[in-house]
Write an enzyme that holds these catalytic residues in place. Structure first.
Site, PDB file in Angstrom:
ATOM      1  N   GLU A   1      -0.235   4.902  -8.165  1.00  0.00           N
ATOM      2  CA  GLU A   1      -0.022   5.860  -7.093  1.00  0.00           C
ATOM      3  C   GLU A   1       1.305   6.569  -7.390  1.00  0.00           C
ATOM      4  OE1 GLU A   1      -2.417   5.532  -4.557  1.00  0.00           O
ATOM      5  OE2 GLU A   1      -1.482   6.429  -2.811  1.00  0.00           O
TER       6      GLU A   1
ATOM      7  N   ARG B   1     -16.331   0.891  -3.346  1.00  0.00           N
ATOM      8  CA  ARG B   1     -15.559   0.526  -2.159  1.00  0.00           C
ATOM      9  C   ARG B   1     -16.155  -0.780  -1.655  1.00  0.00           C
ATOM     10  NH1 ARG B   1     -12.317   3.465   1.123  1.00  0.00           N
ATOM     11  NH2 ARG B   1     -13.017   5.542   0.578  1.00  0.00           N
TER      12      ARG B   1
ATOM     13  N   LYS C   1       0.872  -1.173   0.000  1.00  0.00           N
ATOM     14  CA  LYS C   1       0.000   0.000   0.000  1.00  0.00           C
ATOM     15  C   LYS C   1       0.912   1.228   0.000  1.00  0.00           C
ATOM     16  CE  LYS C   1      -4.017   2.115   2.141  1.00  0.00           C
ATOM     17  NZ  LYS C   1      -3.620   3.505   1.972  1.00  0.00           N
TER      18      LYS C   1
HETATM   19  P1  AMP Z   1      -7.274   5.108   1.883  1.00  0.00           P
HETATM   20  O1  AMP Z   1      -6.899   6.378   1.169  1.00  0.00           O
HETATM   21  O2  AMP Z   1      -6.670   5.010   3.244  1.00  0.00           O
HETATM   22  O3  AMP Z   1      -8.782   4.877   1.822  1.00  0.00           O
HETATM   23  O4  AMP Z   1      -6.634   3.867   1.097  1.00  0.00           O
HETATM   24  C1  AMP Z   1      -6.995   3.542  -0.202  1.00  0.00           C
HETATM   25  C2  AMP Z   1      -5.996   4.144  -1.140  1.00  0.00           C
HETATM   26  O5  AMP Z   1      -4.744   3.511  -1.068  1.00  0.00           O
HETATM   27  C3  AMP Z   1      -6.359   4.009  -2.585  1.00  0.00           C
HETATM   28  O6  AMP Z   1      -7.317   4.920  -2.995  1.00  0.00           O
HETATM   29  C4  AMP Z   1      -5.009   4.273  -3.265  1.00  0.00           C
HETATM   30  O7  AMP Z   1      -4.849   5.664  -3.462  1.00  0.00           O
HETATM   31  C5  AMP Z   1      -4.006   3.826  -2.244  1.00  0.00           C
HETATM   32  N1  AMP Z   1      -3.184   2.684  -2.650  1.00  0.00           N
HETATM   33  C6  AMP Z   1      -1.897   2.550  -2.320  1.00  0.00           C
HETATM   34  N2  AMP Z   1      -1.391   1.413  -2.816  1.00  0.00           N
HETATM   35  C7  AMP Z   1      -2.378   0.787  -3.484  1.00  0.00           C
HETATM   36  C8  AMP Z   1      -2.469  -0.448  -4.200  1.00  0.00           C
HETATM   37  N3  AMP Z   1      -1.437  -1.270  -4.325  1.00  0.00           N
HETATM   38  N4  AMP Z   1      -3.672  -0.761  -4.754  1.00  0.00           N
HETATM   39  C9  AMP Z   1      -4.734   0.060  -4.619  1.00  0.00           C
HETATM   40  N5  AMP Z   1      -4.703   1.237  -3.965  1.00  0.00           N
HETATM   41  C10 AMP Z   1      -3.543   1.610  -3.384  1.00  0.00           C
END
Ligand code: AMP
Length: 560
Positions: free
Chosen positions: A309, A422, A253
């Site tokens: 990202e 989501r 992530k």
């Molecule tokens: P959050 O912003 O905490 O809701 O986490 C989700 C976000 O993590 C996504 O919208 C992406 O921007 C980010 N993200 C980072 N790494 C990844 C990945 N490998 N796959 C999908 N999303 C990712």
């Protein structure tokens, strides 16, 4: 359709409290539209442009108040508008309380206050207003908006004011318009939903549903240069993932900013055309990221849409925290200088289209293979570990944290790509404190040496059904003096009204807030409060539409 007819219908819809009745009324409104159907379908949810479009009206509250004050006559000032707003609570009610210039003249001629404005004329004028730029554009915008208001009846003014500020608030969310399109033109709800997912344009989908039926809806698909919403993740663990899917695809992530990169077709020799980069809110951020554009132009071999990202990295290539990316992400000035100061890299994890083929209905594994193809052997492709072994996934997570990443993502290897969803197919696993993204809807001026700063911030969650906000708490902890000054600069232009120390703030800024627990609470209108809320950062990459909903807070509270 006359704008006055449209306003009458909105008034009826606003008065309706039943969900099904609301959908039926919106359906009747759509069915009654002629060539202006796309405009009706957008206006009814407070939009002039489709969500993916980079065009914006760029009308802030103060510009709107100035136009209303001017249309209301020489005795009305913007201060009057603001004090009315404090009394009446929303701009539509304020705009409605005035008799505008041309109305008095028309009434004198016995026209009974009906105006000649059509909904198409309002749309054309707002589009012309959006297209003004450069020196003097603010004045031109005020002139045009004033010109519209002075032709409005009170009811028309109510909805024009809300439309230009993007706050329609008639209890019609996106789901209601989707269902109304399906009902009005007798099309299957799934076909309408899918068409909306790939176009993000309620106007286009309504017109295609009516004019071309299901075959037309099914033929709508991803297009290069038209962003779609990003697929999103829920919180979850490796145990959840393996329980549900048997096998999980794990990725790092990345703690950066989400990007969707569109590479268009071009001339030989490489066949690659224009590169555009969009944020997760579908804003065009290409100009701020020339290094990523260069990288894509050098590396990508086919027209495609890549999901990934961008992450800030230090001299050794190790990831830096999210705040560093934000110094680059939406920058409009000193882009080249900042490019030298903050190095970015792309971590790509999905591919939505390649050549003329949409990959949305392909599995994650197949999409990943296409991603590897379009990016060649570059190291921008995120590693993907396919495993059914909990120990292996735990080791992957430990390595990711060790390397400075914020956690891992777990994805269902068999899942398709569902824009804007989501759902259960992507899980994010972060060991850190829990955080939520909340909208700032109010604040209080500080005291003593902090008197010129906004100090305590009132936070809200979204209620998508009614397109409104419910409070969930206040945050004052975790903010340095320097940050308070920055936040005051950011929020002061959004102040809608003031009373004593307390200000109401137009919902536009999203805070990421850490907390220990979510508790039921009678104090706030969401019914919940955060225990030990702590300010983490401003999520400039998110808009209020991305903030948590009441429903999500309920779920988080339950799962604690
Ligand atoms: P959050 O912003 O905490 O809701 O986490 C989700 C976000 O993590 C996504 O919208 C992406 O921007 C980010 N993200 C980072 N790494 C990844 C990945 N490998 N796959 C999908 N999303 C990712």
């Amino acid at each position: 359709m006359k704008f006055t007819t449209f306003a009458d219908r909105l008034d009826e819809i606003e008065a309706e409290s039943g969900d099904l009745e609301t959908i039926q009324q919106v359906a009747a409104l759509l069915a009654a539209a002629d060539a202006e159907l796309p405009v009706v379908a957008r206006f009814v949810q407070g939009r002039v442009f489709p969500a993916w479009s980079t065009s914006t009206l760029d009308i802030g509250p103060s510009l709107c108040y100035t136009a209303i004050a001017r249309a209301a006559g020489p005795n009305v000032s913007t201060d009057d508008i603001e004090s009315q707003l404090a009394d009446r609570g929303e701009i539509g009610a304020v705009a409605e309380s005035y008799e505008f210039g041309d109305q008095q003249g028309l009434a004198a001629f016995g026209s009974g206050g009906t105006t000649g404005l059509t909904i198409t004329e309002v749309d054309d004028e707002l589009r012309a207003l959006a297209a003004t730029d450069g020196a003097g554009s603010q004045d031109q915008k005020i002139d045009r908006l004033f010109g519209l208001f002075r032709q409005c009846s009170p009811l028309e003014a109510r909805y024009l004011a809300r439309l230009v500020l993007g706050e329609m608030r008639i209890g019609v969310g996106e789901g209601a318009v989707r269902d109304a399109i399906s009902e009005a033109f007798d099309q299957p709800p799934e076909a309408v939903s899918r068409a909306l997912q790939v176009t993000n344009d309620y106007g286009e989908v309504a017109a295609v549903a009516r004019d071309e039926g299901q075959a037309g809806l099914d033929s709508l698909d991803l297009e290069l240069g038209r962003p779609v919403q990003s697929m999103l993740a829920q919180a979850g663990t490796a145990a959840d993932a393996l329980d549900s899917w048997g096998e999980a695809a794990a990725e790092i992530k990345f703690d950066g900013a989400r990007v969707q990169i569109h590479v268009e077709e071009g001339e030989e020799p490489d066949g690659i055309g224009m590169v555009s980069i969009y944020s997760r809110n579908m804003d065009d951020v290409t100009a701020a990221l020339p290094d990523i554009v260069d990288f894509v132009e050098r590396t990508v071999t086919d027209p495609c849409i890549i999901d990934g990202e961008v992450v800030a990295v230090d001299d050794t290539g190790d990831p830096l925290p999210f705040q560093h990316v934000l110094r680059r992400f939406r920058r409009k000035h000193d882009i080249e200088q900042m490019r030298d100061e903050v190095e970015l890299r792309l971590d790509a994890f999905d591919c939505l289209r390649v050549g003329s083929q949409s990959l949305l209905t392909k599995t994650l594994g197949e999409r990943h293979r296409h991603l590897v193809n379009v990016l060649g052997d570059s190291d921008a492709v995120a590693d993907l570990l396919l495993s059914d072994n909990p120990d292996e996934l735990a080791a992957f997570e430990a390595d990711a944290l060790e390397a400075g990443h914020e956690g891992i993502m777990l994805k269902n290897p068999q899942s398709t790509y569902s824009p804007g969803d989501r759902g259960q197919n992507w899980l994010k696993r972060k060991p850190d404190v829990e955080t939520v993204d909340l909208v700032v809807t109010g604040a209080e001026w500080g005291e003593g040496r902090r008197a010129s700063f906004l100090g305590t911030f009132l936070l809200s969650v979204r209620e998508p059904e009614t397109d409104s906000y419910r409070t969930i708490g206040k945050v004052a902890t975790g903010i340095t003096d320097e940050k308070l000054a920055e936040l005051t600069d950011l929020l002061e232009p959004e102040i809608q009204s003031e009373s004593g120390q307390t200000v109401d703030i137009h919902p536009s800024v999203v805070f990421e807030v850490g907390y220990e627990e979510i508790q039921p609470s009678p104090t706030y209108s969401s019914g919940y409060a955060l225990r030990f809320p702590r300010f983490i950062t401003v999520r400039t990459d998110k808009s209020p539409a991305d903030a948590e909903t009441v429903e999500r807070i309920e779920r988080l509270a339950e799962s604690q």
